[in-house]
Design a protein around this motif. Structure first.
Motif, mmCIF file in Angstrom:
data_model
loop_
_atom_site.group_PDB
_atom_site.id
_atom_site.type_symbol
_atom_site.label_atom_id
_atom_site.label_comp_id
_atom_site.label_asym_id
_atom_site.label_seq_id
_atom_site.Cartn_x
_atom_site.Cartn_y
_atom_site.Cartn_z
ATOM 1 N N GLU A 146 0.481 -1.439 0.102
ATOM 2 C CA GLU A 146 0.207 -0.028 -0.273
ATOM 3 C C GLU A 146 0.346 1.443 0.033
ATOM 4 N N ALA A 147 0.005 2.141 -0.661
ATOM 5 C CA ALA A 147 1.127 3.677 -0.719
ATOM 6 C C ALA A 147 -0.288 4.703 -0.534
ATOM 7 N N ASP A 148 0.687 5.940 0.380
ATOM 8 C CA ASP A 148 -0.838 7.539 0.460
ATOM 9 C C ASP A 148 0.361 8.269 -0.264
ATOM 10 N N VAL A 149 0.160 8.778 -0.825
ATOM 11 C CA VAL A 149 0.128 9.714 -1.542
ATOM 12 C C VAL A 149 -0.459 10.521 -1.686
ATOM 13 N N ASN A 150 -0.157 12.675 -0.830
ATOM 14 C CA ASN A 150 -0.720 13.081 -1.124
ATOM 15 C C ASN A 150 -0.339 14.475 -1.402
ATOM 16 N N THR A 211 -9.768 12.879 -4.386
ATOM 17 C CA THR A 211 -9.052 11.567 -4.315
ATOM 18 C C THR A 211 -9.117 10.232 -5.739
ATOM 19 N N CYS A 212 -7.811 9.498 -6.019
ATOM 20 C CA CYS A 212 -7.997 8.898 -6.734
ATOM 21 C C CYS A 212 -7.451 7.628 -6.064
ATOM 22 N N GLU A 213 -7.874 6.372 -6.057
ATOM 23 C CA GLU A 213 -7.877 5.411 -5.701
ATOM 24 C C GLU A 213 -7.186 4.467 -6.787
ATOM 25 N N LEU A 214 -6.561 3.130 -6.536
ATOM 26 C CA LEU A 214 -5.671 2.664 -7.403
ATOM 27 C C LEU A 214 -4.977 1.538 -7.463
ATOM 28 N N ASN A 215 -4.630 0.664 -8.087
ATOM 29 C CA ASN A 215 -3.479 -0.602 -8.076
ATOM 30 C C ASN A 215 -3.115 -0.483 -8.931
ATOM 31 N N THR A 216 -2.152 -1.254 -8.621
ATOM 32 C CA THR A 216 -0.448 -1.761 -9.730
ATOM 33 C C THR A 216 -1.173 -3.552 -10.330
ATOM 34 N N ARG A 217 -0.513 -3.925 -11.128
ATOM 35 C CA ARG A 217 -0.781 -4.854 -11.267
ATOM 36 C C ARG A 217 -0.289 -5.278 -10.325
ATOM 37 N N SER A 218 1.470 -6.345 -9.865
ATOM 38 C CA SER A 218 1.492 -6.434 -8.308
ATOM 39 C C SER A 218 1.073 -6.624 -7.587
ATOM 40 N N GLY A 219 -0.561 -5.730 -7.204
ATOM 41 C CA GLY A 219 -1.626 -6.229 -5.537
ATOM 42 C C GLY A 219 -1.167 -4.532 -5.042
ATOM 43 N N ARG A 221 -2.024 -1.257 -3.313
ATOM 44 C CA ARG A 221 -2.683 -0.430 -3.303
ATOM 45 C C ARG A 221 -2.259 0.556 -3.322
ATOM 46 N N ILE A 222 -3.287 2.052 -4.477
ATOM 47 C CA ILE A 222 -2.254 3.113 -3.901
ATOM 48 C C ILE A 222 -3.637 4.374 -3.706
ATOM 49 N N LEU A 223 -2.875 5.467 -2.846
ATOM 50 C CA LEU A 223 -4.315 5.568 -2.464
ATOM 51 C C LEU A 223 -2.982 7.630 -2.360
ATOM 52 N N THR A 224 -4.040 8.944 -3.580
ATOM 53 C CA THR A 224 -3.784 9.769 -3.544
ATOM 54 C C THR A 224 -5.106 10.985 -3.352
ATOM 55 N N GLU A 225 -4.690 11.910 -2.922
ATOM 56 C CA GLU A 225 -5.602 12.703 -2.331
ATOM 57 C C GLU A 225 -4.673 14.168 -3.049
ATOM 58 N N GLY A 226 -5.659 15.323 -3.331
ATOM 59 C CA GLY A 226 -5.090 16.682 -3.373
ATOM 60 C C GLY A 226 -6.070 17.149 -3.464
ATOM 61 N N LEU A 237 3.601 7.616 2.179
ATOM 62 C CA LEU A 237 4.282 6.551 3.017
ATOM 63 C C LEU A 237 3.415 5.412 2.237
ATOM 64 N N ILE A 238 5.051 4.677 2.221
ATOM 65 C CA ILE A 238 5.099 3.040 1.651
ATOM 66 C C ILE A 238 4.971 2.488 2.936
ATOM 67 N N ARG A 239 3.714 1.054 2.407
ATOM 68 C CA ARG A 239 3.823 -0.086 3.645
ATOM 69 C C ARG A 239 3.851 -1.227 3.426
ATOM 70 N N GLY A 240 5.050 -1.823 4.040
ATOM 71 C CA GLY A 240 5.119 -3.195 3.200
ATOM 72 C C GLY A 240 5.340 -4.576 4.424
ATOM 73 N N THR A 241 5.508 -5.649 4.065
ATOM 74 C CA THR A 241 5.076 -6.920 5.020
ATOM 75 C C THR A 241 5.863 -6.559 6.343
ATOM 76 N N LYS A 242 7.316 -5.984 6.178
ATOM 77 C CA LYS A 242 8.283 -6.062 7.052
ATOM 78 C C LYS A 242 8.620 -4.527 7.261
ATOM 79 N N GLY A 243 7.745 -3.207 7.303
ATOM 80 C CA GLY A 243 8.039 -1.893 7.753
ATOM 81 C C GLY A 243 7.370 -0.762 6.851
ATOM 82 N N THR A 244 7.757 0.263 6.673
ATOM 83 C CA THR A 244 7.495 1.336 6.448
ATOM 84 C C THR A 244 8.678 2.248 6.047
ATOM 85 N N LEU A 245 7.852 2.784 4.383
ATOM 86 C CA LEU A 245 8.788 4.224 4.743
ATOM 87 C C LEU A 245 8.262 5.093 4.501
#
Length: 319
Positions: A146-150, A211-219, A221-226, A237-245
């Motif tokens: 998942e990624a949340d970008v605003n 807001t615009c929500e979309l997905n990548t072919r690799s699964g 989920r991306i949330l964008t907001e302006g 904010l980029i979330r992974g199974t072992k941490g975040t950026l």
């Protein structure tokens, strides 16, 4: 030495003048503004520049190699075409044009005139995106899901007569900040699917929030907001199974915060230029090498972002 002529002298052009000092190959030779107060401000800021009150005087000046267009969005294509007709290289503020069709025409004309053309976007010239890509590829946060970008800020009811940001044909949040959002998203996640879930709030015929929500072919989920009517920390904010950026001000990031099982680490990239300095340096580098576009920010990338913004805007409620 790259001699820049500037069309317009609003806030972004004033920053351009200041940041040009970072680039020893850059010189501001002509500034065009139709406003007397801005003419005086320009003369005070760049005492060696010629200050003119007509854009054509800048475009036709023999002392200008490249024209930086810092005018309202609707004027970007017209002024860029006029500059190219004078065989000037062009750096045009984002969005380069309002449609992909217009951008295609600009690119064709630049090629015909054998001139350099680039949209003025600072993000490609910050090292943070490559660092983020490398951290993800190295598994620093595991599998990204998942990624949340605003990019949200509040104009706080600021207004002035004829201000382009309140114009239904060229204003609103998407045109104002969408280039930052979707350059970052599409650069980091090139496998985005075409299906978009878009919501927008319109006020006086312009989008003040979307807001615009979309997905990548690799699964992923991306949330964008302006927005231009509300504040939110501008970050990715980029979330992974072992941490975040977390990347504050991702579009001009000076730090990347990695949190995983090893703890919290703040990564501060080495910056050779800040704010607009990188794009100014890139123009000088490319033109100096005889290149008609930037390998770091090619015209096709601008088109990709514009196409994505067109797809979002097409899903807005009927304006």
């Amino acid at each position: 030495m790259m001699r820049f002529g500037i069309l317009g002298y609003g806030g972004i052009a004033q920053r351009f003048v200041g940041d040009s000092a970072q680039v020893r190959e850059a010189e501001i030779t002509v500034i065009a503004s139709r406003t007397e107060a801005k003419q005086k401000a320009a003369a005070s800021a760049v005492k060696t520049a010629q200050i003119v009150d007509q854009y054509d005087a800048c475009l036709s000046s023999p002392n200008v190699d490249c024209v930086y267009i810092a005018l309202p969005h609707l004027m970007h294509k017209e002024m860029a075409m006029a500059a190219l007709a004078q065989h000037k290289h062009v750096l045009v503020e984002k969005p380069g044009t309002l449609t992909t069709a217009d951008w295609d025409q600009l690119c064709e004309e630049a090629k015909r005139q054998d001139c350099f053309l680039m949209e003025a976007l600072k993000t490609p010239f910050y090292p943070s995106s490559e660092i983020v890509k490398n951290l993800i590829e190295d598994g620093a946060i595991g599998q990204v899901y998942e990624a949340d970008v605003n990019y949200c800020y509040d104009l706080k009811d600021q207004t002035k007569p004829g201000w382009y940001i309140h114009d239904a044909k060229q204003g609103g949040a998407l045109y104002d900040i969408g280039s930052y959002l979707y350059y970052f998203v599409l650069d980091l996640f090139p496998d985005c699917c075409e299906e978009l879930q878009v919501q927008a709030e319109l006020r006086n015929q312009i989008d003040v929030h979307f807001t615009c929500e979309l997905n990548t072919r690799s699964g992923v989920r991306i949330l964008t907001e302006g927005a231009i009517d509300r504040e939110r920390p501008r970050e990715a904010l980029i979330r992974g199974t072992k941490g975040t950026l977390r990347i504050p001000y991702y579009y001009r990031a000076e730090e990347i915060i990695l949190e995983n099982a090893q703890g919290v680490q703040t990564i501060r990239p080495t910056l050779h230029y800040t704010d607009l300095g990188g794009e100014i340096a890139e123009v000088c580098r490319c033109v100096g090498n005889g290149w008609l576009q930037s390998p770091l920010y090619p015209q096709a990338k601008t088109r990709e972002v514009l196409a994505f913004m067109e797809a979002i805007r097409s899903r807005f409620p009927q304006i």
